[in-house]
Design a protein around this motif. Structure first.
Motif, PDB file in Angstrom:
ATOM      1  N   UNK A   1      40.744   7.149  59.861  1.00  0.00           N
ATOM      2  CA  UNK A   1      39.434   7.745  59.894  1.00  0.00           C
ATOM      3  C   UNK A   1      38.528   6.891  58.885  1.00  0.00           C
ATOM      4  N   UNK A   2      39.152   6.388  57.850  1.00  0.00           N
ATOM      5  CA  UNK A   2      38.289   5.584  57.073  1.00  0.00           C
ATOM      6  C   UNK A   2      37.723   4.131  57.837  1.00  0.00           C
ATOM      7  N   UNK A   3      38.024   4.092  58.979  1.00  0.00           N
ATOM      8  CA  UNK A   3      37.473   3.023  59.787  1.00  0.00           C
ATOM      9  C   UNK A   3      35.842   3.437  60.291  1.00  0.00           C
ATOM     10  N   UNK A   4      35.826   4.665  60.524  1.00  0.00           N
ATOM     11  CA  UNK A   4      34.662   5.121  60.747  1.00  0.00           C
ATOM     12  C   UNK A   4      33.531   5.202  59.763  1.00  0.00           C
ATOM     13  N   UNK A   5      32.197   4.825  60.359  1.00  0.00           N
ATOM     14  CA  UNK A   5      31.136   4.831  59.302  1.00  0.00           C
ATOM     15  C   UNK A   5      30.740   6.026  58.943  1.00  0.00           C
ATOM     16  N   UNK A   6      30.153   6.384  57.655  1.00  0.00           N
ATOM     17  CA  UNK A   6      29.777   7.695  57.424  1.00  0.00           C
ATOM     18  C   UNK A   6      28.503   7.761  58.474  1.00  0.00           C
ATOM     19  N   UNK A   7      28.083   9.088  58.406  1.00  0.00           N
ATOM     20  CA  UNK A   7      26.729   9.520  59.106  1.00  0.00           C
ATOM     21  C   UNK A   7      26.151  10.301  58.176  1.00  0.00           C
ATOM     22  N   UNK A   8      24.759   9.863  57.869  1.00  0.00           N
ATOM     23  CA  UNK A   8      24.116  10.550  57.016  1.00  0.00           C
ATOM     24  C   UNK A   8      22.943  11.528  57.539  1.00  0.00           C
ATOM     25  N   UNK A   9      22.312  12.194  56.548  1.00  0.00           N
ATOM     26  CA  UNK A   9      21.273  13.145  57.040  1.00  0.00           C
ATOM     27  C   UNK A   9      20.254  12.409  57.669  1.00  0.00           C
ATOM     28  N   UNK A  10      19.802  11.295  57.032  1.00  0.00           N
ATOM     29  CA  UNK A  10      18.673  10.357  57.806  1.00  0.00           C
ATOM     30  C   UNK A  10      19.110   9.926  59.166  1.00  0.00           C
ATOM     31  N   UNK A  11      20.485   9.437  59.531  1.00  0.00           N
ATOM     32  CA  UNK A  11      20.743   9.146  60.736  1.00  0.00           C
ATOM     33  C   UNK A  11      20.424  10.385  61.744  1.00  0.00           C
ATOM     34  N   UNK A  12      20.739  11.546  61.528  1.00  0.00           N
ATOM     35  CA  UNK A  12      20.690  12.801  62.227  1.00  0.00           C
ATOM     36  C   UNK A  12      19.056  12.906  62.479  1.00  0.00           C
ATOM     37  N   UNK A  13      18.315  12.805  61.330  1.00  0.00           N
ATOM     38  CA  UNK A  13      16.906  12.964  61.525  1.00  0.00           C
ATOM     39  C   UNK A  13      16.065  11.970  62.255  1.00  0.00           C
ATOM     40  N   UNK A  14      16.917  10.622  62.350  1.00  0.00           N
ATOM     41  CA  UNK A  14      16.334   9.651  63.197  1.00  0.00           C
ATOM     42  C   UNK A  14      16.680   9.545  64.518  1.00  0.00           C
ATOM     43  N   UNK A  15      17.990  10.606  64.978  1.00  0.00           N
ATOM     44  CA  UNK A  15      18.108  10.926  66.288  1.00  0.00           C
ATOM     45  C   UNK A  15      17.435  12.211  66.959  1.00  0.00           C
ATOM     46  N   UNK A  16      16.835  12.819  66.077  1.00  0.00           N
ATOM     47  CA  UNK A  16      16.257  13.909  66.462  1.00  0.00           C
ATOM     48  C   UNK A  16      15.260  13.522  67.702  1.00  0.00           C
ATOM     49  N   UNK A  17      15.529  14.620  68.912  1.00  0.00           N
ATOM     50  CA  UNK A  17      16.137  15.768  69.064  1.00  0.00           C
ATOM     51  C   UNK A  17      17.525  15.476  69.940  1.00  0.00           C
ATOM     52  N   UNK A  18      17.331  14.612  70.581  1.00  0.00           N
ATOM     53  CA  UNK A  18      18.568  14.280  71.645  1.00  0.00           C
ATOM     54  C   UNK A  18      19.356  13.202  71.563  1.00  0.00           C
ATOM     55  N   UNK A  19      19.245  12.305  70.313  1.00  0.00           N
ATOM     56  CA  UNK A  19      19.856  11.212  70.226  1.00  0.00           C
ATOM     57  C   UNK A  19      21.449  11.295  70.141  1.00  0.00           C
ATOM     58  N   UNK A  20      21.768  12.275  69.690  1.00  0.00           N
ATOM     59  CA  UNK A  20      23.368  12.473  69.516  1.00  0.00           C
ATOM     60  C   UNK A  20      23.885  13.008  70.658  1.00  0.00           C
ATOM     61  N   UNK A  21      23.293  13.368  71.758  1.00  0.00           N
ATOM     62  CA  UNK A  21      23.716  14.070  72.931  1.00  0.00           C
ATOM     63  C   UNK A  21      24.846  13.303  73.597  1.00  0.00           C
ATOM     64  N   UNK A  22      25.964  14.021  73.676  1.00  0.00           N
ATOM     65  CA  UNK A  22      27.128  13.187  74.451  1.00  0.00           C
ATOM     66  C   UNK A  22      27.525  14.118  75.690  1.00  0.00           C
ATOM     67  N   UNK A  23      26.468  14.913  76.027  1.00  0.00           N
ATOM     68  CA  UNK A  23      26.676  15.631  77.443  1.00  0.00           C
ATOM     69  C   UNK A  23      25.425  15.456  78.131  1.00  0.00           C
ATOM     70  N   UNK A  24      25.345  15.679  79.640  1.00  0.00           N
ATOM     71  CA  UNK A  24      24.000  15.817  80.049  1.00  0.00           C
ATOM     72  C   UNK A  24      23.224  17.087  79.509  1.00  0.00           C
ATOM     73  N   UNK A  25      22.024  16.908  79.591  1.00  0.00           N
ATOM     74  CA  UNK A  25      21.040  17.941  78.844  1.00  0.00           C
ATOM     75  C   UNK A  25      21.379  19.318  79.447  1.00  0.00           C
ATOM     76  N   UNK A  26      21.701  19.441  80.597  1.00  0.00           N
ATOM     77  CA  UNK A  26      21.907  20.658  81.372  1.00  0.00           C
ATOM     78  C   UNK A  26      23.176  21.530  80.695  1.00  0.00           C
ATOM     79  N   UNK A  27      24.133  20.908  80.037  1.00  0.00           N
ATOM     80  CA  UNK A  27      25.257  21.461  79.411  1.00  0.00           C
ATOM     81  C   UNK A  27      24.895  22.113  78.298  1.00  0.00           C
ATOM     82  N   UNK A  28      23.597  21.772  77.728  1.00  0.00           N
ATOM     83  CA  UNK A  28      23.464  22.593  76.499  1.00  0.00           C
ATOM     84  C   UNK A  28      22.761  23.937  76.707  1.00  0.00           C
ATOM     85  N   UNK A  29      23.264  25.052  75.850  1.00  0.00           N
ATOM     86  CA  UNK A  29      22.657  26.436  76.078  1.00  0.00           C
ATOM     87  C   UNK A  29      22.069  26.654  74.733  1.00  0.00           C
ATOM     88  N   UNK A  30      22.161  25.911  73.692  1.00  0.00           N
ATOM     89  CA  UNK A  30      21.390  26.739  72.292  1.00  0.00           C
ATOM     90  C   UNK A  30      21.238  25.450  71.538  1.00  0.00           C
TER      91      UNK A  30
END
Ligand code: ADP
Ligand code: ZN
Length: 431
Positions: A56-85
């Motif tokens: 687990x510790x090989x994985x780098x941390x994710x910060x709140x700023x990372x998530x802000x920078x990826x707003x709105x869809x940067x972290x999506x791992x499925x096609x957008x049509x799969x999202x429901x909310x």
């Protein structure tokens, strides 16, 4: 053990084996987003390298700023049509972060939530009134679908409007509420002011969370309504409520380790702290497809409670959240948490439900002012009695936080009251 979900009965070996399998699958899934594909490849934390929990510790941390920078869809791992909310954080500390959910994500979240409520003693026969704001905030729909999943008759009351809350509670005979600690005290005081006894309501359980509060505040709410209060913890980055919840032992919150990997780290070095020591909670999702988040730095400070819980669940417990690392006040070189102030204040029966800490700077000198609401029946006391109380509170605060604040006793209902999370600290030093 009376449980809702078989996973609650798992032993450590089963929990950890499941975590290892799910962690690997999560890393694989996360790599489908451009953000994690790059981040994980760079760190050499590919699915081949993360084979076990120890990796687990090989994985780098994710910060709140990372998530802000990826707003709105940067972290999506499925096609957008799969999202429901989608949901957002409340934005207590700045620009919000958005998380999008697939139907599977929502189902697993509702299951976790239902399991949490069941653990606290909520049953199908209960009438569940959710006093969280609905909308983008996860405390609304997140809790709602959990209560429905459990089979409770669920009242989506929303935040604020005490008169309407009380009418709904009386008319529908509400037995369980989900409520912010600051609002619970306010609601109880409102009833008392109208000459009514909140203990006469059919209420039996309060699920209380979304902001920090102390053991003293729990006791107050319990006594005020004659109910049991269970602490509910979650954050929108990890779905929302249903990450960790108190069982009926009321001693720490079980983190659902089949759905999350919790770590507690030293916020300065990032290294794990020894078991039982306070540090920053870091969480990894294990059951999310749409937007998995790895090793997220919550900035919430807590500790693992060592030892086994009498309820029999082996999911590790975290202590009541002390506050966010960014709530820490540094005054005259001393580190202070608002909860230290609350603990002292709430131990005085004369003190009402609200308080406000203001930090000021005069010249080069920093000072702290603590305004405290005093219950109506005490405010009519002799000036000398009030002065003695004021001095006594200042002294006890000094013992606790090591600086002497200026204490001001104010009439009840005079400090600002929000419908959402309470703002306890005003820092005027930069102005
Ligand atoms: P925001 O960070 O904008 O407030 P959220 O609505 O996602 O967004 O709130 C999650 C945060 O609320 C947590 O990170 C934590 O700081 C706080 N919180 C949630 N539940 C609790 C709880 N039971 N005790 C203390 N703090 C809590
Ligand atoms: Zn327990």
């Amino acid at each position: 053990m009376d449980f809702f979900d078989k996973a609650e009965t798992w032993d450590r070996a089963t929990i950890e084996a499941t975590q290892a399998v799910r962690l690997r699958a999560t890393v694989e899934q996360a790599m489908k987003s451009p953000f994690y594909a790059e981040r994980l490849a760079q760190a050499g934390a590919t699915p081949d390298a993360v084979r076990d929990l120890a990796d687990l510790t090989r994985i780098p941390f994710t910060t709140k700023d990372d998530l802000r920078n990826q707003y709105p869809y940067g972290l999506a791992c499925v096609p957008r049509s799969e999202f429901v909310r989608m949901h957002c954080s409340s934005g207590t500390t700045g620009t919000p972060v958005a998380i999008c959910h697939t139907q599977l994500d929502l189902n697993s979240w509702a299951d976790l939530m239902a399991r949490s409520l069941y653990m606290a003693g909520v049953r199908k026969e209960d009438v569940f009134q959710n006093m969280s704001g609905y909308g983008l905030f996860t405390g609304g729909l997140g809790i709602h679908f959990g209560a429905e999943r459990l089979g409770c008759m669920t009242v989506p009351a929303g935040a604020g409007n005490s008169r309407r809350q009380l009418k709904l509670m009386r008319d529908f005979q509400t037995t369980v509420v989900h409520i912010l600690p600051s609002y619970a005290l306010h609601l109880g005081a409102t009833l008392q002011k109208e000459g009514e006894d909140p203990r006469k309501l059919p209420l039996r359980i309060g699920c209380v969370g979304a902001e920090p509060y102390t053991e003293e505040t729990r006791h107050r709410i319990e006594a005020m309504f004659d109910i049991k209060v269970y602490n509910s913890y979650g954050l929108s980055e990890m779905n929302g409520p249903g990450v960790a919840f108190e069982c009926q032992a009321q001693h720490g919150l079980h983190v659902w380790e089949d759905a999350y990997v919790p770590e507690i780290i030293n916020p300065e070095t990032g290294a794990p702290v020894p078991d039982g020591e306070i540090g920053e909670l870091v969480l990894t999702t294990l059951c999310r497809h749409g937007m998995p988040v790895l090793r997220y730095r919550t900035r919430d400070l807590t500790r693992f409670i060592p030892g086994d819980c009498p309820c029999g669940r082996k999911h590790r417990r975290i202590d009541r959240i002390l506050g966010r690392s960014d709530d820490m006040i540094i005054l005259k070189g001393v580190n202070i948490y608002p909860m230290q102030v609350e603990r002292v204040l709430m131990s005085y029966p004369e003190v009402g439900q609200n308080y406000l800490i203001t930090l000021e700077r005069e010249g080069l000198k920093d000072s702290m002012k603590v305004q405290v609401e005093i219950r109506e029946e005490h405010f009519v006391e002799d000036v000398r009695v009030l002065r003695a109380l004021q001095e006594n509170i200042a002294r006890r605060l000094r013992d606790e936080i090591l600086v002497t604040p200026k204490v001001e006793l104010v009439q009840h209902n005079t400090l600002p009251q929000t419908e959402g999370k309470a703002q306890r600290v005003h820092d005027r030093r930069g102005q």
